[in-house]
Design a protein around this motif. Structure first.
Motif, PDB file in Angstrom:
ATOM      1  N   LEU A  74       0.823  -1.204   0.000  1.00 50.91           N
ATOM      2  CA  LEU A  74       0.000   0.000   0.000  1.00 50.91           C
ATOM      3  C   LEU A  74       0.862   1.262   0.000  1.00 50.91           C
ATOM      4  O   LEU A  74       0.598   2.227  -0.738  1.00 50.91           O
ATOM      5  N   LYS A  75       1.915   1.253   0.808  1.00 50.72           N
ATOM      6  CA  LYS A  75       2.818   2.411   0.847  1.00 50.72           C
ATOM      7  C   LYS A  75       3.465   2.652  -0.513  1.00 50.72           C
ATOM      8  O   LYS A  75       3.542   3.795  -0.993  1.00 50.72           O
ATOM      9  N   ARG A  76       3.931   1.565  -1.135  1.00 53.93           N
ATOM     10  CA  ARG A  76       4.557   1.691  -2.454  1.00 53.93           C
ATOM     11  C   ARG A  76       3.547   2.173  -3.499  1.00 53.93           C
ATOM     12  O   ARG A  76       3.872   2.965  -4.381  1.00 53.93           O
ATOM     13  N   LEU A  77       2.341   1.670  -3.407  1.00 53.71           N
ATOM     14  CA  LEU A  77       1.280   2.054  -4.342  1.00 53.71           C
ATOM     15  C   LEU A  77       0.982   3.541  -4.249  1.00 53.71           C
ATOM     16  O   LEU A  77       0.909   4.245  -5.269  1.00 53.71           O
ATOM     17  N   ILE A  78       0.840   4.038  -3.035  1.00 55.01           N
ATOM     18  CA  ILE A  78       0.530   5.461  -2.836  1.00 55.01           C
ATOM     19  C   ILE A  78       1.679   6.340  -3.317  1.00 55.01           C
ATOM     20  O   ILE A  78       1.464   7.367  -3.968  1.00 55.01           O
ATOM     21  N   GLN A  79       2.899   5.918  -3.027  1.00 53.81           N
ATOM     22  CA  GLN A  79       4.074   6.698  -3.440  1.00 53.81           C
ATOM     23  C   GLN A  79       4.205   6.759  -4.969  1.00 53.81           C
ATOM     24  O   GLN A  79       4.521   7.803  -5.528  1.00 53.81           O
ATOM     25  N   PHE A  80       3.947   5.649  -5.643  1.00 55.00           N
ATOM     26  CA  PHE A  80       4.117   5.602  -7.092  1.00 55.00           C
ATOM     27  C   PHE A  80       2.956   6.274  -7.830  1.00 55.00           C
ATOM     28  O   PHE A  80       3.145   6.853  -8.902  1.00 55.00           O
ATOM     29  N   ASP A  81       1.762   6.191  -7.259  1.00 52.29           N
ATOM     30  CA  ASP A  81       0.564   6.834  -7.809  1.00 52.29           C
ATOM     31  C   ASP A  81       0.322   6.449  -9.278  1.00 52.29           C
ATOM     32  O   ASP A  81       0.369   7.300 -10.177  1.00 52.29           O
ATOM     33  N   PRO A  82       0.028   5.182  -9.553  1.00 53.61           N
ATOM     34  CA  PRO A  82      -0.171   4.737 -10.930  1.00 53.61           C
ATOM     35  C   PRO A  82      -1.570   5.051 -11.454  1.00 53.61           C
ATOM     36  O   PRO A  82      -2.498   5.288 -10.685  1.00 53.61           O
ATOM     37  N   GLU A  83      -1.705   5.013 -12.750  1.00 53.41           N
ATOM     38  CA  GLU A  83      -3.028   5.104 -13.374  1.00 53.41           C
ATOM     39  C   GLU A  83      -3.672   3.728 -13.479  1.00 53.41           C
ATOM     40  O   GLU A  83      -4.892   3.598 -13.493  1.00 53.41           O
ATOM     41  N   CYS A  84      -2.822   2.696 -13.589  1.00 52.25           N
ATOM     42  CA  CYS A  84      -3.312   1.333 -13.782  1.00 52.25           C
ATOM     43  C   CYS A  84      -2.568   0.384 -12.839  1.00 52.25           C
ATOM     44  O   CYS A  84      -1.353   0.492 -12.682  1.00 52.25           O
ATOM     45  N   VAL A  85      -3.318  -0.520 -12.216  1.00 53.19           N
ATOM     46  CA  VAL A  85      -2.738  -1.516 -11.311  1.00 53.19           C
ATOM     47  C   VAL A  85      -3.012  -2.900 -11.891  1.00 53.19           C
ATOM     48  O   VAL A  85      -4.146  -3.213 -12.282  1.00 53.19           O
ATOM     49  N   ILE A  86      -1.972  -3.716 -11.947  1.00 53.15           N
ATOM     50  CA  ILE A  86      -2.091  -5.070 -12.492  1.00 53.15           C
ATOM     51  C   ILE A  86      -1.689  -6.077 -11.427  1.00 53.15           C
ATOM     52  O   ILE A  86      -0.605  -5.989 -10.855  1.00 53.15           O
ATOM     53  N   ALA A  87      -2.574  -7.036 -11.154  1.00 56.04           N
ATOM     54  CA  ALA A  87      -2.252  -8.139 -10.251  1.00 56.04           C
ATOM     55  C   ALA A  87      -1.938  -9.360 -11.098  1.00 56.04           C
ATOM     56  O   ALA A  87      -2.751  -9.772 -11.929  1.00 56.04           O
ATOM     57  N   GLY A  89      -0.573 -13.356 -10.890  1.00 52.37           N
ATOM     58  CA  GLY A  89      -0.207 -14.503 -10.066  1.00 52.37           C
ATOM     59  C   GLY A  89      -1.409 -15.332  -9.694  1.00 52.37           C
ATOM     60  O   GLY A  89      -2.487 -15.227 -10.283  1.00 52.37           O
ATOM     61  N   GLY A  90      -1.238 -16.164  -8.672  1.00 55.14           N
ATOM     62  CA  GLY A  90      -2.347 -16.947  -8.152  1.00 55.14           C
ATOM     63  C   GLY A  90      -3.229 -16.098  -7.256  1.00 55.14           C
ATOM     64  O   GLY A  90      -3.185 -14.865  -7.292  1.00 55.14           O
ATOM     65  N   GLY A  91      -3.998 -16.779  -6.409  1.00 55.29           N
ATOM     66  CA  GLY A  91      -4.919 -16.043  -5.546  1.00 55.29           C
ATOM     67  C   GLY A  91      -4.228 -15.099  -4.586  1.00 55.29           C
ATOM     68  O   GLY A  91      -4.771 -14.041  -4.250  1.00 55.29           O
ATOM     69  N   SER A  92      -3.017 -15.429  -4.166  1.00 49.97           N
ATOM     70  CA  SER A  92      -2.334 -14.595  -3.169  1.00 49.97           C
ATOM     71  C   SER A  92      -2.003 -13.203  -3.695  1.00 49.97           C
ATOM     72  O   SER A  92      -2.348 -12.200  -3.052  1.00 49.97           O
ATOM     73  N   PRO A  93      -1.322 -13.055  -4.851  1.00 46.05           N
ATOM     74  CA  PRO A  93      -1.073 -11.712  -5.367  1.00 46.05           C
ATOM     75  C   PRO A  93      -2.349 -10.936  -5.693  1.00 46.05           C
ATOM     76  O   PRO A  93      -2.424  -9.729  -5.447  1.00 46.05           O
ATOM     77  N   ILE A  94      -3.345 -11.631  -6.228  1.00 43.16           N
ATOM     78  CA  ILE A  94      -4.590 -10.926  -6.570  1.00 43.16           C
ATOM     79  C   ILE A  94      -5.301 -10.474  -5.302  1.00 43.16           C
ATOM     80  O   ILE A  94      -5.777  -9.333  -5.209  1.00 43.16           O
ATOM     81  N   ASP A  95      -5.373 -11.343  -4.296  1.00 47.90           N
ATOM     82  CA  ASP A  95      -6.006 -10.957  -3.029  1.00 47.90           C
ATOM     83  C   ASP A  95      -5.240  -9.821  -2.356  1.00 47.90           C
ATOM     84  O   ASP A  95      -5.837  -8.888  -1.805  1.00 47.90           O
ATOM     85  N   ALA A  96      -3.902  -9.902  -2.374  1.00 45.79           N
ATOM     86  CA  ALA A  96      -3.088  -8.844  -1.763  1.00 45.79           C
ATOM     87  C   ALA A  96      -3.322  -7.521  -2.480  1.00 45.79           C
ATOM     88  O   ALA A  96      -3.458  -6.467  -1.837  1.00 45.79           O
ATOM     89  N   CYS A  97      -3.377  -7.559  -3.795  1.00 51.98           N
ATOM     90  CA  CYS A  97      -3.605  -6.348  -4.572  1.00 51.98           C
ATOM     91  C   CYS A  97      -4.972  -5.747  -4.260  1.00 51.98           C
ATOM     92  O   CYS A  97      -5.116  -4.532  -4.103  1.00 51.98           O
ATOM     93  N   LYS A  98      -5.971  -6.596  -4.157  1.00 51.78           N
ATOM     94  CA  LYS A  98      -7.314  -6.124  -3.791  1.00 51.78           C
ATOM     95  C   LYS A  98      -7.282  -5.419  -2.439  1.00 51.78           C
ATOM     96  O   LYS A  98      -7.899  -4.368  -2.257  1.00 51.78           O
ATOM     97  N   GLY A  99      -6.553  -6.036  -1.490  1.00 58.71           N
ATOM     98  CA  GLY A  99      -6.452  -5.429  -0.165  1.00 58.71           C
ATOM     99  C   GLY A  99      -5.796  -4.059  -0.211  1.00 58.71           C
ATOM    100  O   GLY A  99      -6.245  -3.115   0.449  1.00 58.71           O
ATOM    101  N   MET A 100      -4.737  -3.935  -1.008  1.00 57.07           N
ATOM    102  CA  MET A 100      -4.051  -2.639  -1.147  1.00 57.07           C
ATOM    103  C   MET A 100      -4.994  -1.583  -1.708  1.00 57.07           C
ATOM    104  O   MET A 100      -5.079  -0.455  -1.190  1.00 57.07           O
ATOM    105  N   LEU A 101      -5.702  -1.918  -2.772  1.00 56.76           N
ATOM    106  CA  LEU A 101      -6.601  -0.958  -3.402  1.00 56.76           C
ATOM    107  C   LEU A 101      -7.771  -0.603  -2.483  1.00 56.76           C
ATOM    108  O   LEU A 101      -8.205   0.550  -2.433  1.00 56.76           O
ATOM    109  N   TYR A 102      -8.269  -1.588  -1.767  1.00 61.65           N
ATOM    110  CA  TYR A 102      -9.391  -1.360  -0.856  1.00 61.65           C
ATOM    111  C   TYR A 102      -9.007  -0.388   0.253  1.00 61.65           C
ATOM    112  O   TYR A 102      -9.722   0.592   0.528  1.00 61.65           O
ATOM    113  N   PHE A 103      -7.855  -0.639   0.876  1.00 58.84           N
ATOM    114  CA  PHE A 103      -7.447   0.227   1.984  1.00 58.84           C
ATOM    115  C   PHE A 103      -6.961   1.591   1.489  1.00 58.84           C
ATOM    116  O   PHE A 103      -7.108   2.588   2.185  1.00 58.84           O
TER     117      PHE A 103
END
Length: 376
Positions: A74-87, A89-103
């Motif tokens: 989440l910290k890296r995501l906010i710092q980079f400030d992308p227009e597009c986020v890509i998850a 991998g398996g369920g773990s990267p996708i779930d983690a990415c969802k959590g980052m975007l949600y929070f």
């Protein structure tokens, strides 16, 4: 009022990654794990992105992603400030990415007095199991507990199903994720929240599993079976995203977190015992058996037909029948039973299970799962 909800758009087939060529964003944040980098599977994504784009890769996701990993990303995501986020991998990267975007959305909304933040979100699964690319659920680990988040804001905008990513999967992963697909389909079908839309999707997914999973397990390089199991995973994800799940998942979440068992394998181990205890769903199990072409004369026999199918599938893919086969210490297991029951009952998947179990029922169920017998 009932509702059936479909999102995201799904791009599928061997050329589905070409969708990335037409993106107009300039900044991309990719959430993945180290294996995607080491196996150079991430290169398949990078080579399709616009040539002048800037990319930040967060590859620190581990199996059963933790709250700490989500916070770091989440910290890296906010710092980079992308227009597009890509998850990726398996369920773990996708779930983690969802959590980052949600929070991130919650943080931005609270800090800005209500401003909405929307990033284009693309999910690219590299296993066929979780269906996370089409669901509003995310499972994050906190210590020995799994936290299941559910919010429509976590749904991707685009899901890309590309069978080329699954060429390198080892048989054990194919077995675990394939049984996860079957569990999703089955629980979507028997859920108290199920409806004709979810049932149709679930049945088709179960048929695809029956017709293709063993062949995919034995011949991972064969495109046809690989692709069909990928479709089954996605269909099952859409189904349970609308119907919810049941105690097969609640129990698997709980024992998986406590004893470090992969999610799909935990689902597979407990499934036969859940089928027996869910007596209110025996007619549903019989209906599934009929759809699969089995012959029987009454509901109990129909349920047994499906149960034998599950047990044979597990046997062929070398999946344990009980927890004691994983060499889990019984003294430790027995002491944990009260906390296991507490966690199962508060899991969000429990609400729509066909049968409402008492604490005594759960004790008997957990002992059966441990010893591998229905005679307790």
């Amino acid at each position: 009022m009932d509702e059936f909800f479909i999102k995201p758009k799904i791009k599928f087939g061997v050329d589905s990654l070409d969708y990335l060529k037409n993106l107009v964003a300039k900044r991309y944040f990719i959430v993945t794990d180290s294996s995607m980098v080491q196996l150079k599977l991430i290169d398949k994504v990078l080579e399709k992105l616009p040539k002048d784009s800037k990319v930040e890769i967060f590859s620190e996701v581990t199996p059963n992603p933790t709250v700490e990993i989500v916070e770091s990303g989440l910290k890296r995501l906010i710092q980079f400030d992308p227009e597009c986020v890509i998850a990726l991998g398996g369920g773990s990267p996708i779930d983690a990415c969802k959590g980052m975007l949600y929070f991130e959305k919650k943080v931005v909304k609270e800090c800005s007095g209500g401003t909405e933040l929307n990033r284009h979100f693309i999910a690219i699964p590299t296993t066929s199991g979780t269906g996370s690319e089409v669901t509003s659920y995310s499972v994050i680990s906190s210590g020995e507990n799994k936290i299941a988040l559910a919010n429509e804001e976590m749904l991707p905008n685009i899901a890309i199903l590309n069978p080329e990513f699954m060429k390198s999967l080892p048989p054990k992963i194919i077995a675990d994720t394939g049984m996860d697909v079957l569990t999703h389909s089955l629980e979507a079908y028997i859920s108290l929240k199920g409806n004709p839309f979810t049932s149709a999707l679930a049945i088709e997914a179960i048929k695809l599993v029956k017709e293709n999973l063993l062949d995919h397990y034995k011949n991972p390089l064969e495109l046809s079976q690989r692709e069909k199991i990928q479709y089954a995973s996605c269909l099952a994800g859409i189904a349970f995203n609308n119907s919810s799940l049941g105690i097969n998942h609640s129990v698997a979440h709980t024992i998986g977190a406590k004893f470090h068992i992969s999610h799909g394998r935990a689902n597979a181990i407990v499934m036969p015992y859940i089928i027996q205890v869910n007596k209110n769903a025996w007619q549903d199990y019989a209906n599934i058996s009929k759809e699969l072409g089995y012959k029987f004369s009454n509901v109990s026999e129909g349920k047994d037909c499906f149960l034998r199918f599950v047990e044979e599938l597990k046997k062929e893919m070398k999946i344990e029948q009980s927890l004691n086969q994983l060499e889990i210490d019984f003294s430790d297991f027995k002491l944990r039973i009260p906390s296991l029951i507490k966690d199962i009952k508060k899991d969000i998947c429990t609400e729509y299970n066909p049968n409402d179990l008492s604490d005594e029922d759960y004790v008997k169920l957990l002992l059966k799962i441990y010893f591998g017998t229905d005679e307790i």
